[in-house]
Design a protein around this motif. Sequence first.
Motif, PDB file in Angstrom:
ATOM      1  N   ALA A  13       8.192   4.661  52.664  1.00  0.00           N
ATOM      2  CA  ALA A  13       8.884   3.377  52.736  1.00  0.00           C
ATOM      3  C   ALA A  13      10.095   3.456  53.664  1.00  0.00           C
ATOM      4  N   PHE A  14      10.790   4.590  53.632  1.00  0.00           N
ATOM      5  CA  PHE A  14      11.981   4.783  54.463  1.00  0.00           C
ATOM      6  C   PHE A  14      11.634   4.715  55.946  1.00  0.00           C
ATOM      7  N   PHE A  15      10.500   5.299  56.321  1.00  0.00           N
ATOM      8  CA  PHE A  15      10.107   5.330  57.729  1.00  0.00           C
ATOM      9  C   PHE A  15       9.667   3.949  58.236  1.00  0.00           C
ATOM     10  N   GLN A  16       9.387   3.018  57.332  1.00  0.00           N
ATOM     11  CA  GLN A  16       9.032   1.655  57.740  1.00  0.00           C
ATOM     12  C   GLN A  16      10.252   0.738  57.789  1.00  0.00           C
ATOM     13  N   TRP A  17      11.403   1.263  57.466  1.00  0.00           N
ATOM     14  CA  TRP A  17      12.650   0.488  57.458  1.00  0.00           C
ATOM     15  C   TRP A  17      13.033   0.139  58.889  1.00  0.00           C
ATOM     16  N   ASN A  18      13.300  -1.121  59.148  1.00  0.00           N
ATOM     17  CA  ASN A  18      13.594  -1.568  60.506  1.00  0.00           C
ATOM     18  C   ASN A  18      14.873  -0.965  61.077  1.00  0.00           C
ATOM     19  N   ALA A  19      15.774  -0.541  60.217  1.00  0.00           N
ATOM     20  CA  ALA A  19      16.997   0.091  60.714  1.00  0.00           C
ATOM     21  C   ALA A  19      16.694   1.391  61.456  1.00  0.00           C
ATOM     22  N   LEU A  20      15.564   2.038  61.099  1.00  0.00           N
ATOM     23  CA  LEU A  20      15.132   3.244  61.809  1.00  0.00           C
ATOM     24  C   LEU A  20      14.157   2.929  62.932  1.00  0.00           C
ATOM     25  N   THR A  72       7.680  15.208  43.336  1.00  0.00           N
ATOM     26  CA  THR A  72       7.280  15.359  44.738  1.00  0.00           C
ATOM     27  C   THR A  72       6.456  14.162  45.215  1.00  0.00           C
ATOM     28  N   LEU A  73       5.645  13.592  44.330  1.00  0.00           N
ATOM     29  CA  LEU A  73       4.894  12.390  44.683  1.00  0.00           C
ATOM     30  C   LEU A  73       5.847  11.228  44.963  1.00  0.00           C
ATOM     31  N   GLY A  74       6.880  11.110  44.136  1.00  0.00           N
ATOM     32  CA  GLY A  74       7.882  10.068  44.356  1.00  0.00           C
ATOM     33  C   GLY A  74       8.614  10.254  45.670  1.00  0.00           C
ATOM     34  N   PHE A  75       8.906  11.512  46.016  1.00  0.00           N
ATOM     35  CA  PHE A  75       9.558  11.789  47.304  1.00  0.00           C
ATOM     36  C   PHE A  75       8.695  11.301  48.465  1.00  0.00           C
ATOM     37  N   ALA A  76       7.405  11.578  48.418  1.00  0.00           N
ATOM     38  CA  ALA A  76       6.502  11.175  49.503  1.00  0.00           C
ATOM     39  C   ALA A  76       6.450   9.660  49.639  1.00  0.00           C
ATOM     40  N   ILE A 120       0.005   6.428  65.024  1.00  0.00           N
ATOM     41  CA  ILE A 120       0.709   6.814  63.795  1.00  0.00           C
ATOM     42  C   ILE A 120       1.254   5.555  63.139  1.00  0.00           C
ATOM     43  N   ALA A 121       1.014   5.433  61.842  1.00  0.00           N
ATOM     44  CA  ALA A 121       1.601   4.360  61.040  1.00  0.00           C
ATOM     45  C   ALA A 121       1.999   4.958  59.703  1.00  0.00           C
ATOM     46  N   ALA A 122       3.244   4.724  59.300  1.00  0.00           N
ATOM     47  CA  ALA A 122       3.731   5.310  58.044  1.00  0.00           C
ATOM     48  C   ALA A 122       2.892   4.840  56.859  1.00  0.00           C
ATOM     49  N   ALA A 123       2.353   3.620  56.952  1.00  0.00           N
ATOM     50  CA  ALA A 123       1.585   3.057  55.832  1.00  0.00           C
ATOM     51  C   ALA A 123       0.328   3.865  55.519  1.00  0.00           C
ATOM     52  N   SER A 124      -0.164   4.646  56.494  1.00  0.00           N
ATOM     53  CA  SER A 124      -1.403   5.404  56.263  1.00  0.00           C
ATOM     54  C   SER A 124      -1.166   6.700  55.492  1.00  0.00           C
ATOM     55  N   PHE A 125       0.090   7.122  55.372  1.00  0.00           N
ATOM     56  CA  PHE A 125       0.387   8.371  54.666  1.00  0.00           C
ATOM     57  C   PHE A 125       0.664   8.073  53.193  1.00  0.00           C
ATOM     58  N   LYS A 126      -0.349   7.560  52.530  1.00  0.00           N
ATOM     59  CA  LYS A 126      -0.219   7.181  51.124  1.00  0.00           C
ATOM     60  C   LYS A 126      -0.504   8.370  50.215  1.00  0.00           C
ATOM     61  N   GLY A 138       9.592   1.299  63.147  1.00  0.00           N
ATOM     62  CA  GLY A 138       9.469   0.479  61.950  1.00  0.00           C
ATOM     63  C   GLY A 138       8.064   0.505  61.376  1.00  0.00           C
ATOM     64  N   SER A 139       7.536  -0.675  61.096  1.00  0.00           N
ATOM     65  CA  SER A 139       6.178  -0.777  60.546  1.00  0.00           C
ATOM     66  C   SER A 139       5.127  -0.880  61.646  1.00  0.00           C
ATOM     67  N   ASN A 140       5.538  -0.762  62.899  1.00  0.00           N
ATOM     68  CA  ASN A 140       4.609  -0.835  64.026  1.00  0.00           C
ATOM     69  C   ASN A 140       4.041   0.551  64.343  1.00  0.00           C
TER      70      ASN A 140
END
Length: 370
Positions: A166-173, A157-161, A264-270, A179-181
Motif C-alpha cells: 500500500a505504501f508503494f502505491q502512495w502518490n507522495a512516493l 510479516t504478512l502485515g508488513f508485506a 511492475i505494479a505494486a498491486a501484483s505483489f499480494k 504511484g499506482s501506475n
Amino acid sequence: MNKSKQKRDLLFLTVVLAAVLAVTIAMDMALPSYHIAIKVVKKATVYALVAVSMNLLNGFTGLFSLGQAGFMLLGAFSYGVLTIPVDKRPGVYQYFDGGAIKFSLPEVFAGVFGDTLGSVIGMLAALLVGGILAALMAWLIGLPVLRLKSDYLAIATLGFAEILRAFFQWNALGPITNGSNLLKSYPDFTYATAYVILAGALIALIVLLINSTYGRAFKAIRDDEVAAEAMGINLARHKRMAFIISSFFAGIGGGMLAMYNGTIAAASFKSTMTYEILLIVVIGGIGSISGSVIASFLYIISSEWLLRGLDSGEFLGVKAPGLFKNGFRMAVFSVIIMVIVLFFRKGLMGDKELPDLLRLGKRRKEAAPK
C-alpha cells in the motif's frame, strides 16, 4: 556434514547446473522455436530462487515468515527505478514530471565499460541494490517481529508485506515508485541462460551457507531452541541473520521477476504471491533445496504450459469448449496439488537432497541379495 560429502554434493550440484545450462543454451540458440519453453524456464528459475530463500528461513531455521512478497516488491521496484533509460522516463513518469531519479545504472556503466558489458553490469548492480534494500528492511522489521514465534511471526510479516504494498502505491512516493501506475521500459536479459546462471549461482551460495557452521546453527535452532542456546548459539543473532539473508535473496528474486514480467505494479505483489511460493516449498519438501528447485519447475511448467489448454477449449487434442474453459485449469491444478499433499506428506523430497537419494538407492542396491 563431513568434507568429503560436501565435495560430492557440490560436484553433483555443478553437474546438474551444467546439464540445465546445456539444455537452456540449446533452447536459446533455437529461438524463437522454443519461445514458450524459454519463458517457462525464466519464470521457473526466478521462483526456484525465491522458494529456496524462503526454505532457508522456514525449513532450515524454523521461522514461519509470510513476508516474501514484500521483499520481492522492494527488489522489483529497485530494479525498475534504477534501470529505466533516461530518455524513456518522461513517458513512464508522465504524471510525476519525469520522476525524481534522473539516471539509469545500465547507461552509467555503459559509459565506462561499453554498451553491452556496461548494460549487463548496470542490470546486475540494480538487482544487488534491490537485495540490499530488502536486507536492510528485514533488519529493521526483524528487531521487533523476531521476538514473536510461530503464527504470530507469520501474521506480523504478512502485515508488513501488505503495508509495504500500500505504501508503494502512495502518490507522495510517485516521483520514485510511479504511484499506482506501471513501471516499464526497463531492460531484460534476452536469453534464459542468463537467468539460469544467475539463479544457479545464488542458489549455490545458499547451499554453501547451509553446509557451513552458520547453517548448522540454523538447523539447531529449528530442532530445539533451548538445546541450541545451551550449546552457546546466540538465538537472536542467528535468527536475525537468517531473516536478513533470506530477504536479500528474495529481493534479488523480485528484481528478476520484474525483468521477466516487463512491467511492475505494486498491486501484483499480494499475499497470494507469498502463498504461491510457500506452496512450492511445501510441495518440494520443507528443508530440501533440491525439492524447492524441482517443485518450482514442476509448478511453473504445469500451470503456465502443460495445463494451459484447459483454459482455451482444447487439451491433448480433445476439444471440449463447454468443459475446458477459463478457470478450469486452476481447478485441475488444485486437485493435483491435493493428491501430492495426500501421498507425499513431507513433500516430494522430504528433507532429503538429490545426492542423498542417489546414495540411498546405491546402498539399497548393494544390500539386495545376489
